[in-house]
Design a protein around this motif. Structure first.
Motif, mmCIF file in Angstrom:
data_model
loop_
_atom_site.group_PDB
_atom_site.id
_atom_site.type_symbol
_atom_site.label_atom_id
_atom_site.label_comp_id
_atom_site.label_asym_id
_atom_site.label_seq_id
_atom_site.Cartn_x
_atom_site.Cartn_y
_atom_site.Cartn_z
ATOM 1 N N PRO A 36 0.794 -1.229 0.000
ATOM 2 C CA PRO A 36 0.000 0.000 0.000
ATOM 3 C C PRO A 36 0.829 1.284 0.000
ATOM 4 C CG PRO A 36 -1.021 -1.599 1.435
ATOM 5 C CD PRO A 36 0.255 -2.224 0.944
ATOM 6 N N TYR A 37 1.984 1.289 0.715
ATOM 7 C CA TYR A 37 2.764 2.526 0.749
ATOM 8 C C TYR A 37 3.342 2.895 -0.609
ATOM 9 C CZ TYR A 37 6.834 -0.597 1.207
ATOM 10 O OH TYR A 37 7.777 -1.571 1.009
ATOM 11 N N GLU A 38 3.309 1.938 -1.543
ATOM 12 C CA GLU A 38 3.825 2.227 -2.882
ATOM 13 C C GLU A 38 2.737 2.768 -3.814
ATOM 14 O OE1 GLU A 38 7.142 -1.024 -3.798
ATOM 15 O OE2 GLU A 38 5.351 -1.901 -2.922
ATOM 16 N N LEU A 39 1.500 2.858 -3.302
ATOM 17 C CA LEU A 39 0.383 3.282 -4.150
ATOM 18 C C LEU A 39 -0.054 4.697 -3.794
ATOM 19 C CD1 LEU A 39 -1.888 0.105 -3.879
ATOM 20 C CD2 LEU A 39 -0.096 0.567 -5.559
ATOM 21 N N SER A 40 -0.613 5.380 -4.784
ATOM 22 C CA SER A 40 -1.193 6.697 -4.506
ATOM 23 C C SER A 40 -2.508 6.504 -3.759
ATOM 24 C CB SER A 40 -1.456 7.422 -5.807
ATOM 25 O OG SER A 40 -2.574 6.852 -6.448
ATOM 26 N N GLY A 41 -3.017 7.587 -3.199
ATOM 27 C CA GLY A 41 -4.258 7.512 -2.444
ATOM 28 C C GLY A 41 -5.403 6.931 -3.256
ATOM 29 N N GLY A 42 -5.543 7.406 -4.492
ATOM 30 C CA GLY A 42 -6.625 6.918 -5.340
ATOM 31 C C GLY A 42 -6.483 5.435 -5.658
ATOM 32 N N MET A 43 -5.240 5.006 -5.864
ATOM 33 C CA MET A 43 -5.005 3.580 -6.132
ATOM 34 C C MET A 43 -5.368 2.743 -4.913
ATOM 35 S SD MET A 43 -1.376 4.203 -7.906
ATOM 36 C CE MET A 43 -0.809 2.863 -8.919
ATOM 37 N N GLN A 44 -4.999 3.251 -3.750
ATOM 38 C CA GLN A 44 -5.325 2.508 -2.525
ATOM 39 C C GLN A 44 -6.835 2.348 -2.379
ATOM 40 O OE1 GLN A 44 -3.329 3.449 1.184
ATOM 41 N NE2 GLN A 44 -1.756 4.578 0.088
ATOM 42 N N GLN A 45 -7.547 3.422 -2.699
ATOM 43 C CA GLN A 45 -8.994 3.363 -2.545
ATOM 44 C C GLN A 45 -9.610 2.370 -3.529
ATOM 45 O OE1 GLN A 45 -9.992 3.917 0.027
ATOM 46 N NE2 GLN A 45 -11.433 5.572 0.350
ATOM 47 N N ARG A 46 -9.059 2.306 -4.720
ATOM 48 C CA ARG A 46 -9.571 1.340 -5.702
ATOM 49 C C ARG A 46 -9.325 -0.087 -5.225
ATOM 50 N NH1 ARG A 46 -6.520 4.571 -10.043
ATOM 51 N NH2 ARG A 46 -6.591 2.882 -11.563
ATOM 52 N N ILE A 47 -8.157 -0.323 -4.630
ATOM 53 C CA ILE A 47 -7.877 -1.660 -4.111
ATOM 54 C C ILE A 47 -8.815 -1.985 -2.953
ATOM 55 C CG2 ILE A 47 -6.135 -3.105 -2.986
ATOM 56 C CD1 ILE A 47 -5.724 -2.610 -5.988
ATOM 57 N N ALA A 48 -9.120 -0.969 -2.133
ATOM 58 C CA ALA A 48 -10.054 -1.196 -1.028
ATOM 59 C C ALA A 48 -11.429 -1.595 -1.564
ATOM 60 C CB ALA A 48 -10.159 0.061 -0.161
ATOM 61 N N ILE A 49 -11.832 -0.995 -2.704
ATOM 62 C CA ILE A 49 -13.115 -1.372 -3.314
ATOM 63 C C ILE A 49 -13.037 -2.807 -3.833
ATOM 64 C CG2 ILE A 49 -14.704 -0.891 -5.209
ATOM 65 C CD1 ILE A 49 -13.878 2.073 -4.914
ATOM 66 N N ALA A 50 -11.923 -3.131 -4.483
ATOM 67 C CA ALA A 50 -11.748 -4.498 -4.982
ATOM 68 C C ALA A 50 -11.820 -5.495 -3.828
ATOM 69 C CB ALA A 50 -10.405 -4.624 -5.703
ATOM 70 N N ARG A 51 -11.219 -5.127 -2.702
ATOM 71 C CA ARG A 51 -11.217 -6.013 -1.528
ATOM 72 C C ARG A 51 -12.643 -6.249 -1.022
ATOM 73 N NH1 ARG A 51 -7.954 -4.111 3.782
ATOM 74 N NH2 ARG A 51 -9.719 -2.691 3.907
ATOM 75 N N ALA A 52 -13.436 -5.157 -1.023
ATOM 76 C CA ALA A 52 -14.826 -5.289 -0.575
ATOM 77 C C ALA A 52 -15.644 -6.100 -1.578
ATOM 78 C CB ALA A 52 -15.434 -3.917 -0.372
ATOM 79 N N LEU A 53 -15.383 -5.877 -2.878
ATOM 80 C CA LEU A 53 -16.124 -6.621 -3.898
ATOM 81 C C LEU A 53 -15.819 -8.114 -3.821
ATOM 82 C CD1 LEU A 53 -15.780 -4.253 -6.985
ATOM 83 C CD2 LEU A 53 -17.879 -4.778 -5.713
ATOM 84 N N ALA A 54 -14.561 -8.439 -3.533
ATOM 85 C CA ALA A 54 -14.176 -9.845 -3.443
ATOM 86 C C ALA A 54 -14.967 -10.546 -2.349
ATOM 87 C CB ALA A 54 -12.675 -9.961 -3.165
#
Ligand SMILES: Nc1ncnc2c1ncn2[C@@H]1O[C@H](COP(=O)(O)OP(=O)(O)OP(=O)(O)O)[C@@H](O)[C@H]1O
Ligand SMILES: [Mg+2]
Lengths: 272, 257
Positions: free
Chosen positions: B132-150
């Protein structure tokens, strides 16, 4: 490479000043020459003063430290996890910890020697007069090492557990984690860097304390014992060589844990 | 009877000195398969409402039902994407997205395949092994959505998930979210400050007011999909919601936007 060279400047200066005074004093039982000490270090397997070699003494000390340290880890980490996570345990243990913490481990040495006398691990298992290493692991020393290592390990673990963000716990719960998952997949990894810091400091203190513990009677091996013995015989070159070894081994131990800790804690160091 | 029912809910937070009535006498019905958007001034209780529905907080009065069951703590039916960055920093992207599947006990290779698909959907293929520390804020949020969708819960709560994105990415992700919503027949409650976003996504937009927080107005969005942001109907709805929000702001002092 440049940083290594920079770091060497001060030690070399110290050696030069030391050599200067050694030549000037010209008394080996007061201040030996640099060469004499390094000659001792160059022969780590040579029997010294009829007590055994450097390697032998270091191994005895290291075994004591590792056993005492292991004990501190086995008790300190789980107890820290419980105290950090469960209020009942926090209330039970906090007062006694606060009272015991300021007591320096060295202060326990006389007490430990009085209680445990010169009993060794071998005695516990009924192997009296044994010549193997267990005959060299005095319970009193183990206790003091344990005590020295325990507090940094315990306190850092508690701190690590307490600083786990509730956001992570809630996120995990909302993704189907049960309490066991929370513990294994959130609490542990999240507090791992703090726990490893505790291990590093704890191991350092354990190593420092053993030297003091070994200066007391009841043992005829260990690098601390060798220091006292060479002092009595005015063998300053062995004494100084032993001190250098203690520093070197301590640095290696600390570095070893740091390498592991840095790898585990990489995410935390770079977290924004 | 809706799928999510919020009945006469009140939420009081007890601070050090004073107590804050975050929500008062709030009613809300969300039908199964609905895409509900909530807009409202900052501090009006949107996050509090989502936390209550997710079972992270207990209402001070009133009750919340999901599929006719009282919400009493966290349940398998609901998950929430937080407003803050909530990825586990010690896990890489792949293991973050796969977390919910791991909790379900799914095989490693299977859950990784599934997670990779969602990462691709979010346009972040190639970042599977990033932390996560390698991602921008927007990228992190997209991954958080992917995590919830999974995790694939029936009800998905999203708290300003696209706030940190630029307009183009935001629009693309809106379209993708709509696609997922239509395909998986999810019930979505989506909090946003962006009126345009609310109209583009929602079947219904709720406007909340503050002090104390409750539902002020409801605007149905009956536009055909795909919605044209520049169509007259779209813009009319936009103006209508903006006016309601402005009235709320003037009434409550207007210092907070
Ligand atoms: N844990 C808490 N303790 C005390 N007060 C709280 C707590 N959580 C929220 N509040 C208060 O409740 C009110 C609503 O907060 P909430 O976070 O739900 O607002 P919001 O609508 O999500 O705002 P924003 O749009 O800025 O995210 C605020 O006045 C806030 O100060
Ligand atoms: Mg909020």
């Amino acid at each position: 490479m440049k940083t290594v060279l920079l770091g060497l400047i001060i030690p070399i200066l110290i050696l030069i000043v030391w050599e200067y005074f050694a030549v000037k004093v010209d008394n080996t039982s007061l201040l030996p020459r640099v060469e004499a000490v390094f000659d001792r270090l160059a022969h780590p397997f040579t029997n010294l003063l009829d007590t055994g070699s450097f390697v032998h003494h270091i191994l005895v000390s290291a075994t004591r430290v590792l056993l005492g340290f292991l004990l501190a880890v086995i008790i300190g980490v789980p107890l820290g996890l419980l105290v950090g996570r469960i209020l009942l345990f926090h209330r039970l243990f906090s007062p006694i910890i606060e009272i015991l913490r300021p007591l320096c481990p060295i202060a326990w040495i006389p007490f430990a020697m009085a209680i445990f006398k010169t009993y060794t691990i071998a005695d516990i298992f009924g192997l009296h007069y044994t010549t193997n290493i267990f005959g060299q692991i005095q319970l009193g020393m183990l206790f003091v090492i344990f005590y020295g290592g325990f507090f940094p390990i315990f306190l850092n673990t508690v701190h690590g557990v307490k600083s786990v963000k509730s956001l992570y716990i809630e996120s995990a719960l909302l993704l189907g984690a049960n309490q066991r998952d929370i513990f294994k997949k959130i609490i542990l990894p999240s507090s791992a860097p703090a726990i490893l810091t505790g291990l590093r400091v704890g191991l350092g203190i354990s190593w420092m304390v053993i030297i003091a513990a070994e200066m007391l009677p009841g043992s005829d091996a260990g690098i601390g014992y060798l220091i006292m013995f060479s002092y009595e015989l005015a063998e300053m070159d062995i004494l100084i060589a032993s001190m250098i070894l203690i520093g070197a081994v301590g640095a290696v131990l600390s570095y070893g844990v740091k390498v592991i800790a840095d790898r585990t804690g990489r995410w935390q160091a770079r977290e924004r | 009877m809706g799928f999510v029912e919020v009945e006469a809910v009140k939420k009081i937070f007890y601070g050090e000195k004073k107590e804050v009535v975050a929500l008062d006498n709030l009613y809300l019905t969300v039908n199964e398969g609905e895409f509900l958007c909530i807009v409202g001034p900052t501090g009006c209780g949107k996050t509090s409402l989502l936390r209550l529905i997710a079972g992270l907080e207990k209402p001070s009065a009133g009750k919340i039902l999901i599929a006719d069951k009282m919400v009493d703590g966290i349940s398998r039916d609901v998950t929430l994407v937080f407003q803050q960055y909530s990825l586990f920093p010690w896990r890489n992207v792949l293991n973050n997205v796969a977390f919910g599947l791991e909790m379900k006990g799914m095989q490693k290779s299977e859950r990784y395949d599934y997670a990779r698909g969602l990462i691709e959907l979010m346009g972040l293929t190639g970042f599977e092994n990033a932390y996560p520390y390698e991602l921008s804020g927007g990228m992190q949020q997209r991954i958080a959505i992917a995590r919830a969708l999974a995790y694939n819960s029936k009800v998905l709560l999203l708290d300003e998930p696209f706030g940190a994105l630029d307009e183009r990415t935001r629009h693309r992700l809106q379209e993708q979210l709509l696609e997922i919503w239509e395909r998986e027949k999810k019930t979505i409650i989506f909090v946003t400050h962006n009126i345009d976003e609310a109209i583009f996504l929602a079947t219904r937009v709720l406007i909340m007011r503050d002090r104390p927080g409750r539902i002020e107005k409801e605007v149905k969005v009956n536009l055909k999909k795909p919605r044209d942001r520049r169509s007259r109907e779209f813009l009319q709805l936009h103006i209508k919601i903006r006016e309601i929000l402005e009235t709320i702001l003037t009434e409550s002092g207007g210092n907070n936007v």
